[in-house]
Scaffold this motif. Structure first.
Motif, PDB file in Angstrom:
ATOM      1  N   GLN A  98      35.249  32.807  42.131  1.00 55.47           N
ATOM      2  CA  GLN A  98      34.570  33.777  41.269  1.00 55.47           C
ATOM      3  C   GLN A  98      35.209  35.160  41.371  1.00 55.47           C
ATOM      4  O   GLN A  98      35.391  35.853  40.364  1.00 55.47           O
ATOM      5  CB  GLN A  98      33.091  33.877  41.643  1.00 55.47           C
ATOM      6  N   GLN A  99      35.541  35.561  42.576  1.00 53.29           N
ATOM      7  CA  GLN A  99      36.135  36.887  42.758  1.00 53.29           C
ATOM      8  C   GLN A  99      37.442  37.020  42.000  1.00 53.29           C
ATOM      9  O   GLN A  99      37.776  38.087  41.491  1.00 53.29           O
ATOM     10  CB  GLN A  99      36.365  37.135  44.252  1.00 53.29           C
ATOM     11  N   GLY A 103      33.951  36.355  37.522  1.00 51.72           N
ATOM     12  CA  GLY A 103      32.581  35.957  37.198  1.00 51.72           C
ATOM     13  C   GLY A 103      32.496  35.186  35.901  1.00 51.72           C
ATOM     14  O   GLY A 103      32.183  35.738  34.849  1.00 51.72           O
ATOM     15  N   GLN A 104      32.770  33.887  35.967  1.00 51.20           N
ATOM     16  CA  GLN A 104      32.668  33.018  34.799  1.00 51.20           C
ATOM     17  C   GLN A 104      32.368  31.606  35.276  1.00 51.20           C
ATOM     18  O   GLN A 104      32.480  31.323  36.475  1.00 51.20           O
ATOM     19  CB  GLN A 104      33.958  33.050  33.981  1.00 51.20           C
ATOM     20  N   LEU A 106      32.567  27.967  36.617  1.00 49.92           N
ATOM     21  CA  LEU A 106      33.616  27.436  37.478  1.00 49.92           C
ATOM     22  C   LEU A 106      34.500  26.433  36.749  1.00 49.92           C
ATOM     23  O   LEU A 106      34.004  25.601  35.986  1.00 49.92           O
ATOM     24  CB  LEU A 106      32.989  26.751  38.685  1.00 49.92           C
ATOM     25  N   TYR A 165      25.926  37.868  36.829  1.00 49.91           N
ATOM     26  CA  TYR A 165      26.709  37.627  38.040  1.00 49.91           C
ATOM     27  C   TYR A 165      26.246  38.521  39.188  1.00 49.91           C
ATOM     28  O   TYR A 165      26.150  38.079  40.330  1.00 49.91           O
ATOM     29  CB  TYR A 165      28.195  37.856  37.746  1.00 49.91           C
ATOM     30  N   GLN A 169      24.979  37.219  42.830  1.00 52.24           N
ATOM     31  CA  GLN A 169      25.687  37.634  44.037  1.00 52.24           C
ATOM     32  C   GLN A 169      24.725  38.284  45.040  1.00 52.24           C
ATOM     33  O   GLN A 169      24.830  38.046  46.251  1.00 52.24           O
ATOM     34  CB  GLN A 169      26.814  38.601  43.680  1.00 52.24           C
ATOM     35  N   LEU A 206      27.413  29.732  38.548  1.00 53.56           N
ATOM     36  CA  LEU A 206      28.437  30.598  39.138  1.00 53.56           C
ATOM     37  C   LEU A 206      28.909  30.142  40.512  1.00 53.56           C
ATOM     38  O   LEU A 206      30.062  30.398  40.886  1.00 53.56           O
ATOM     39  CB  LEU A 206      27.903  32.029  39.231  1.00 53.56           C
TER      40      LEU A 206
END
Length: 269
Positions: A98-99, A103-104, A106, A165, A169, A206
C-alpha cells in the motif's frame, strides 16, 4: 532400479526485516494443510513440482515461474512428484505494498501463478540468498519494483471504489497498540473516524483481511517470536493475548497449516 533414499524435510528462515519474512524449504511429500495468512506469499520453486489447492483448483508451480498467493486465500502445499520440492518464499505485509502504490486495491493474480518475466526478476532480487541480508536501499528498491510488477501483471481491471485509506490506516495502527486485550469494531470506528461497516469493508480492500483476522495474525507473529526465544507454548499464548494455549494452537494450525510443535521442529528447536 534402486529407489532414491528418502530426504528429510527442512526449513531455513532468514531474519525478518521491515515487514518481509523470507524462508527456504524442502518437503519430500506433504508440506502444509489447508490454511491462510494475511500477507502476500510470493516465491519461486527451485526444483521439483510444488502442488497446491488454490481458489477451487489444483495449481502446479515449476522452476522459472512465480507464485503469488493473495492475502487470506486458502491454500495448502505438497510435492507433485516423488522427488519432492525445493522453494524460496517471502511473506510481505499488504501495508508495505500500500505504501508503494499510494493506497489502492491490492494487486491480485487470479491463479496464484505467473510466468511473467518482470515479476520473476523482481521476486528473484529479494529471494537471491537468505545467507546475507540485502543492503537496506537495495531491499527498498527491490520492494518498490515488486509492487509495481504486481500491479502491472495482475491484469484485473476493477472499478474504482470509494474508500478511506487514512481511516483504515488509523485502525491498523490502533490494533497494533492493543494486541493484549479485546478490541471491538466500535472502538476501531471511533478511533478511525469512519463508521464501522465502511471501515470493515475498507480494511479488507486495502489490507487484504478483516480487522479481527489482522489482530489474530499479529498475535501469532508474537507467539512465533516467543517460541523461538524458548518460551513454553502456554506462556507464549497468554503473553500474546490468547485466552489459553488451546485457543492459540487452533488459530496457529488454521493459519500456518502446521501445529506449533511441528513448526518448532522445522526451526530446529
Amino acid at each position: 532400479m534402486a529407489k532414491c533414499p528418502p530426504r528429510n524435510d527442512w526449513f531455513q528462515r532468514a531474519p525478518d526485516v521491515g515487514g518481509v519474512q523470507r524462508f527456504e524449504a524442502f518437503f519430500a511429500g506433504h508440506g502444509y494443510n489447508l490454511h491462510r495468512h494475511d500477507t502476500y506469499a510470493i516465491g519461486q520453486t527451485l526444483a521439483g513440482v510444488q502442488s497446491f489447492q488454490y481458489r477451487g483448483g489444483w495449481r502446479h508451480s515449476l522452476p522459472g515461474g512465480t507464485l503469488v498467493l493473495h492475502p487470506d486465500e486458502i491454500h495448502d502445499g505438497e510435492a507433485g512428484t516423488e522427488s519432492g520440492f525445493h522453494y524460496r518464499m517471502m511473506y510481505i505485509e499488504p501495508a508495505l505494498i500500500q505504501q508503494m502504490l499510494g493506497g489502492q486495491p491490492l494487486p491480485f493474480i487470479q491463479t496464484g501463478l505467473s510466468s511473467d518475466p518482470r515479476l520473476f526478476a523482481a521476486t528473484g532480487v529479494l529471494l537471491r540468498s537468505l545467507d546475507a541480508a540485502l543492503d537496506p536501499l537495495e531491499e527498498q528498491d527491490a520492494l518498490f519494483d515488486l509492487a509495481q510488477a504486481l500491479n502491472t501483471v495482475s491484469g484485473v481491471t476493477r472499478a474504482r471504489q470509494s474508500f478511506d485509506y487514512v481511516a483504515a490506516q488509523r485502525a491498523r495502527e490502533y490494533i497494533h497498540s492493543a494486541l493484549e486485550r479485546n478490541v471491538t469494531l466500535e472502538e476501531l470506528a471511533q478511533h478511525s473516524g469512519r463508521d464501522r461497516w465502511s471501515l470493515s469493508r475498507d480494511f479488507r480492500l486495502l489490507f487484504g483481511t478483516s480487522p479481527y483476522r489482522y489482530l489474530t495474525m499479529r498475535r501469532l507473529d508474537r507467539v512465533r517470536a516467543l517460541l523461538i526465544q524458548g518460551q513454553p507454548l502456554v506462556n507464549a499464548a497468554l503473553i500474546a493475548g490468547f485466552t489459553d494455549q488451546s485457543h492459540m494452537t487452533r488459530q496457529f494450525s488454521k493459519t500456518y497449516g502446521l501445529s506449533p510443535a511441528r513448526w518448532l521442529k522445522l526451526q530446529g528447536r
